[in-house]
Write an enzyme that holds these catalytic residues in place. Sequence first.
Site, PDB file in Angstrom:
ATOM      1  N   THR A   9       0.853  -1.192   0.000  1.00  0.00           N
ATOM      2  CA  THR A   9       0.000   0.000   0.000  1.00  0.00           C
ATOM      3  C   THR A   9       0.887   1.239   0.000  1.00  0.00           C
ATOM      4  OG1 THR A   9      -1.777   1.202   1.141  1.00  0.00           O
ATOM      5  CG2 THR A   9      -0.166   0.120   2.545  1.00  0.00           C
ATOM      6  N   ASN A  11      -0.691   3.961   1.272  1.00  0.00           N
ATOM      7  CA  ASN A  11      -1.495   4.771   2.189  1.00  0.00           C
ATOM      8  C   ASN A  11      -0.933   4.673   3.623  1.00  0.00           C
ATOM      9  OD1 ASN A  11      -3.516   5.592   4.034  1.00  0.00           O
ATOM     10  ND2 ASN A  11      -5.107   5.267   2.496  1.00  0.00           N
ATOM     11  N   HIS A  13      -1.864   6.010   6.354  1.00  0.00           N
ATOM     12  CA  HIS A  13      -2.880   5.824   7.405  1.00  0.00           C
ATOM     13  C   HIS A  13      -3.218   4.345   7.559  1.00  0.00           C
ATOM     14  CE1 HIS A  13      -3.697  10.137   7.654  1.00  0.00           C
ATOM     15  NE2 HIS A  13      -3.515  10.134   6.343  1.00  0.00           N
ATOM     16  N   ASP A  67      -8.662  -3.529   0.337  1.00  0.00           N
ATOM     17  CA  ASP A  67      -9.541  -2.632  -0.412  1.00  0.00           C
ATOM     18  C   ASP A  67     -10.771  -2.340   0.438  1.00  0.00           C
ATOM     19  OD1 ASP A  67      -9.692  -1.305  -3.049  1.00  0.00           O
ATOM     20  OD2 ASP A  67     -11.656  -2.263  -3.075  1.00  0.00           O
ATOM     21  N   GLY A 147      -9.603  10.093   4.177  1.00  0.00           N
ATOM     22  CA  GLY A 147     -10.779   9.731   3.369  1.00  0.00           C
ATOM     23  C   GLY A 147     -12.084  10.204   3.982  1.00  0.00           C
ATOM     24  N   TYR A 148     -13.006   9.250   4.132  1.00  0.00           N
ATOM     25  CA  TYR A 148     -14.348   9.577   4.626  1.00  0.00           C
ATOM     26  C   TYR A 148     -14.424   9.650   6.157  1.00  0.00           C
ATOM     27  CZ  TYR A 148     -15.772   8.452  -0.161  1.00  0.00           C
ATOM     28  OH  TYR A 148     -15.911   8.450  -1.521  1.00  0.00           O
ATOM     29  N   ASP A 149     -13.292   9.549   6.835  1.00  0.00           N
ATOM     30  CA  ASP A 149     -13.313   9.559   8.308  1.00  0.00           C
ATOM     31  C   ASP A 149     -14.095  10.741   8.902  1.00  0.00           C
ATOM     32  OD1 ASP A 149     -12.005   7.191   8.688  1.00  0.00           O
ATOM     33  OD2 ASP A 149     -10.058   8.073   9.144  1.00  0.00           O
ATOM     34  N   LYS A 169     -10.285   4.366  16.800  1.00  0.00           N
ATOM     35  CA  LYS A 169     -10.867   4.023  15.489  1.00  0.00           C
ATOM     36  C   LYS A 169     -10.764   2.514  15.253  1.00  0.00           C
ATOM     37  CE  LYS A 169     -10.476   4.595  10.505  1.00  0.00           C
ATOM     38  NZ  LYS A 169      -9.727   5.086   9.345  1.00  0.00           N
ATOM     39  N   HIS A 174     -13.856  -1.114  10.336  1.00  0.00           N
ATOM     40  CA  HIS A 174     -13.818  -2.194   9.346  1.00  0.00           C
ATOM     41  C   HIS A 174     -12.384  -2.720   9.186  1.00  0.00           C
ATOM     42  CE1 HIS A 174     -13.015   1.732   7.816  1.00  0.00           C
ATOM     43  NE2 HIS A 174     -12.694   1.328   6.605  1.00  0.00           N
TER      44      HIS A 174
END
Length: 204
Positions: A9, A11, A13, A67, A147-149, A169, A174
């Site tokens: 990855t 990313n 985070h 993903d 992202g959508y956090d 978190k 997820h």
Amino acid sequence: MGLEILFATTNEHKIREAEAILKNFGIMIKPIATEKIEIQHSSLEEIAKFAAIQAYVKVGKPVAVEDSGLFIEKLNGFPGPYSNYVYKTIGLRGILKLLEDYKDLGSRKAVFVAVVAYALSEANVMIFKGVTEGYISFNIRGSGGFGYDPIFIPYNSTKTFAEMSIEEKNLYSHRGKAFRALGEWLIKNINLFKEIKEKAYKGF
Ligand code: IMP
């Protein structure tokens, strides 16, 4: 020496969140910055599986990819597998706009899904899924995460993911659930894992 697994990855985070989970199992993460090859598909499992096999072909060793997608109930599961594209185009404000007619939190249900695909070989990919139910907030809140956090509130919390520490978190998320399932599986199958790893290093 403890276990170490490769995680493909770019990313940061995702790396930090996965590290915080797997360290509880005594497992270290070695990130490898390969660009994820993301096919267009309605199933996160298929997207993650394909990307894991591609990553395995590239590095020649067992490797994990992940993903995720956000599925909003009143939008019939949109953006789902297209979450990344939607984030980059209409963004958080665009999502809030699409939901502006839904004035009570109960009508703003959403589900976050993470699929971790761990390729042991090109033919053998383990799938670990984490699902977290929650709501889309009315406003953008918090400065943590990504992202959508800032617009996702999990059930049993009043905070958005962006208002939580990584540890908090992870209790709800997820990704936390998916990586905990991977950690449990790795610990149970530690011998199998070591055998595969040795073979890979010997170039079998
Ligand atoms: P991907 O798994 O990197 O393809 O993520 C799909 C989209 O969902 C991206 O726009 C991410 O920013 C977003 N996303 C994935 N996981 C999370 C999360 O834990 N919190 C908020 N947004 C996320």
